[in-house]
Enzyme design. Structure first.
Site, PDB file in Angstrom:
ATOM      1  N   HIS A 126       0.928  -1.279  -0.076  1.00 19.08           N
ATOM      2  CA  HIS A 126      -0.211   0.020   0.042  1.00 19.08           C
ATOM      3  C   HIS A 126       0.864   1.206  -0.069  1.00 19.08           C
ATOM      4  CE1 HIS A 126       1.027   0.060   4.255  1.00 19.08           C
ATOM      5  NE2 HIS A 126       0.516  -1.021   4.394  1.00 19.08           N
ATOM      6  N   GLY A 153       1.952   3.072   2.124  1.00 14.91           N
ATOM      7  CA  GLY A 153       3.061   2.897   3.274  1.00 14.91           C
ATOM      8  C   GLY A 153       4.382   2.500   2.834  1.00 14.91           C
ATOM      9  N   HIS A 154       4.134   1.276   1.867  1.00 11.66           N
ATOM     10  CA  HIS A 154       5.363   0.570   1.152  1.00 11.66           C
ATOM     11  C   HIS A 154       5.781   1.417   0.023  1.00 11.66           C
ATOM     12  CE1 HIS A 154       2.816  -2.727   2.893  1.00 11.66           C
ATOM     13  NE2 HIS A 154       4.359  -3.025   3.357  1.00 11.66           N
ATOM     14  N   GLN A 204       7.336 -16.194  10.927  1.00  8.70           N
ATOM     15  CA  GLN A 204       6.986 -14.834  11.889  1.00  8.70           C
ATOM     16  C   GLN A 204       5.253 -15.242  12.126  1.00  8.70           C
ATOM     17  OE1 GLN A 204       8.457 -12.055   8.839  1.00  8.70           O
ATOM     18  NE2 GLN A 204       6.733 -10.878   9.813  1.00  8.70           N
ATOM     19  N   LYS A 225       6.046   2.389  11.511  1.00  7.48           N
ATOM     20  CA  LYS A 225       4.852   1.799  12.158  1.00  7.48           C
ATOM     21  C   LYS A 225       4.852   0.609  12.758  1.00  7.48           C
ATOM     22  CE  LYS A 225       0.463   0.065  11.376  1.00  7.48           C
ATOM     23  NZ  LYS A 225       0.733  -1.185  11.511  1.00  7.48           N
ATOM     24  N   VAL A 230       2.708   6.178   7.198  1.00  2.00           N
ATOM     25  CA  VAL A 230       1.894   6.845   6.387  1.00  2.00           C
ATOM     26  C   VAL A 230       0.540   6.629   6.692  1.00  2.00           C
ATOM     27  CG1 VAL A 230       0.860   6.989   4.183  1.00  2.00           C
ATOM     28  CG2 VAL A 230       3.459   6.635   4.535  1.00  2.00           C
TER      29      VAL A 230
HETATM   30  O1  PAF Z   1       7.539  -5.702   8.061  1.00  2.00           O
HETATM   31  C1  PAF Z   1       7.394  -6.843   7.219  1.00  2.00           C
HETATM   32  O2  PAF Z   1       6.753  -6.652   6.222  1.00  2.00           O
HETATM   33  C2  PAF Z   1       8.167  -8.019   7.633  1.00  2.00           C
HETATM   34  O3  PAF Z   1       7.954  -8.164   8.914  1.00  2.00           O
HETATM   35  C3  PAF Z   1       9.542  -8.130   7.311  1.00  2.00           C
HETATM   36  C4  PAF Z   1      10.398  -7.195   7.584  1.00  2.00           C
HETATM   37  C5  PAF Z   1       9.514  -7.927   5.543  1.00  2.00           C
HETATM   38  C6  PAF Z   1      10.326  -9.330   7.324  1.00  2.00           C
HETATM   39  O4  PAF Z   1       9.230 -10.664   6.785  1.00  2.00           O
END
Ligand code: PAF
Length: 309
Positions: A38, A40-41, A65, A174, A201
């Site tokens: 989005h 933000g990225h 994760q 964020k 953002v």
């Molecule tokens: O913030 C994220 O999108 C994820 O935690 C990352 C840093 C890409 C690691 O998978």
């Protein structure tokens, strides 16, 4: 030049070396993401493009994760749209590996431990999350290292003027706890990369952008606005050197029936330990970070605001 998509580490190294040579690049930026991108990225990517000659973004949904297999399956995968967004920002190269490429032997035996900093706040409700995130960030930082001296073309890449190209990696403010942990990992384990934090953002009404916002109903989204409103109130008090009076802000959050507050506090931005004295009943001075997490309907949201006065 059109954006390039690669899926293996070997292709990434070759394409990265070719780009550095072609552009006579002296710097490379890495933007790690899990996709479902989005604005933000887009801001992370644009910042990287402004500051570096070559920019690599990664798109990888990291199973390590996620505590919950359902959450992992449900995570949106939108590679075509992600590529279009990254191309628009001027990103050169996207690394979107398979799980087998990143973890060829299955789950890795040796991982990065986030230590006690990874056990508080988000770590309390997501045990193991930060170990998994740091493990993949360590790998992504290695994959994204400028391929100087590893030429695909036979020419030695020097960074355009002698010496190695500089290397920066971009993370959003964020995810403040992830950012603090990545900084600690890079410092504690001597990773040769500069970590650049990019401000959160927000949409016009204040809601911090997140890939999870798409799961909120209109009513839930409206209720979620209390989180950014609460942070803004704390920020205003800090800017005015007033006591932060967190109890009154917490009461405001809890007055919103659809919001189930998990935590809300003001902490030291590096250690994430609560600032006990310097915020409650005395005028706020110095540096702090107001953190908040809450469930709104089925969606867990986090937000924060850096304080400085
Ligand atoms: O913030 C994220 O999108 C994820 O935690 C990352 C840093 C890409 C690691 O998978």
């Amino acid at each position: 030049m059109a954006i390039q998509l690669v899926t293996t580490a070997a292709e990434l190294r070759n394409a990265g070396a070719r780009l550095l040579t072609h552009k006579q690049g002296r710097s490379q930026g890495l933007v790690p993401t899990m996709g479902a991108l989005h604005e933000g990225h887009a801001t992370l990517a644009r910042t990287a493009v402004e500051q570096n000659d070559v920019v690599v973004a990664t798109v990888f949904v990291n199973p390590l994760q996620f505590g919950d297999a359902v959450d992992l399956d449900r995570y949106p995968r939108t590679l075509d749209a992600d590529l279009a967004l990254l191309e628009e920002q001027g990103v050169d190269l996207v690394f979107a590996p398979s799980v087998e490429e990143v973890y060829p032997g299955g789950q890795p035996l040796v991982r990065v431990s986030a230590g006690s900093l990874g056990e508080k706040w988000e770590g309390t409700s997501r045990p193991g999350h930060f170990d998994g995130a740091l493990t993949v960030v360590a790998k992504l930082l290695h994959y994204g290292t400028p391929a100087a001296g590893l030429p695909a073309t036979g020419a030695f890449v020097t960074g355009g003027g002698g010496g190695l190209p500089s290397y920066r990696a971009y993370f959003g403010q964020k995810d403040a706890q992830q950012l603090a942990l990545v900084r600690r990992m890079v410092a504690d384990l001597n990773f040769p990369v500069d970590i650049v934090a990019v401000p959160t953002v927000r949409s016009a009404d204040g809601l911090a952008l997140s890939s999870r916002n798409r799961f909120l109903s209109a009513e839930q989204r409206d209720a979620a606005l209390v989180l950014s409103r609460a942070l803004r109130l704390v920020e205003e008090r800090a800017n005015a050197n007033e006591p932060l009076d967190l109890e009154s802000v917490q009461a405001l959050i809890e007055s919103q029936a659809l919001v189930e507050l998990d935590y809300f506090d003001v902490v030291d931005p590096r250690t994430l330990e609560p600032l006990a004295e310097n915020c409650r009943n005395v005028p706020f001075r110095g540096e702090g970070l107001a953190l908040i997490a809450a469930k709104v309907g089925p969606v867990r949201l986090i937000d924060n605001v850096p304080l400085s006065s």
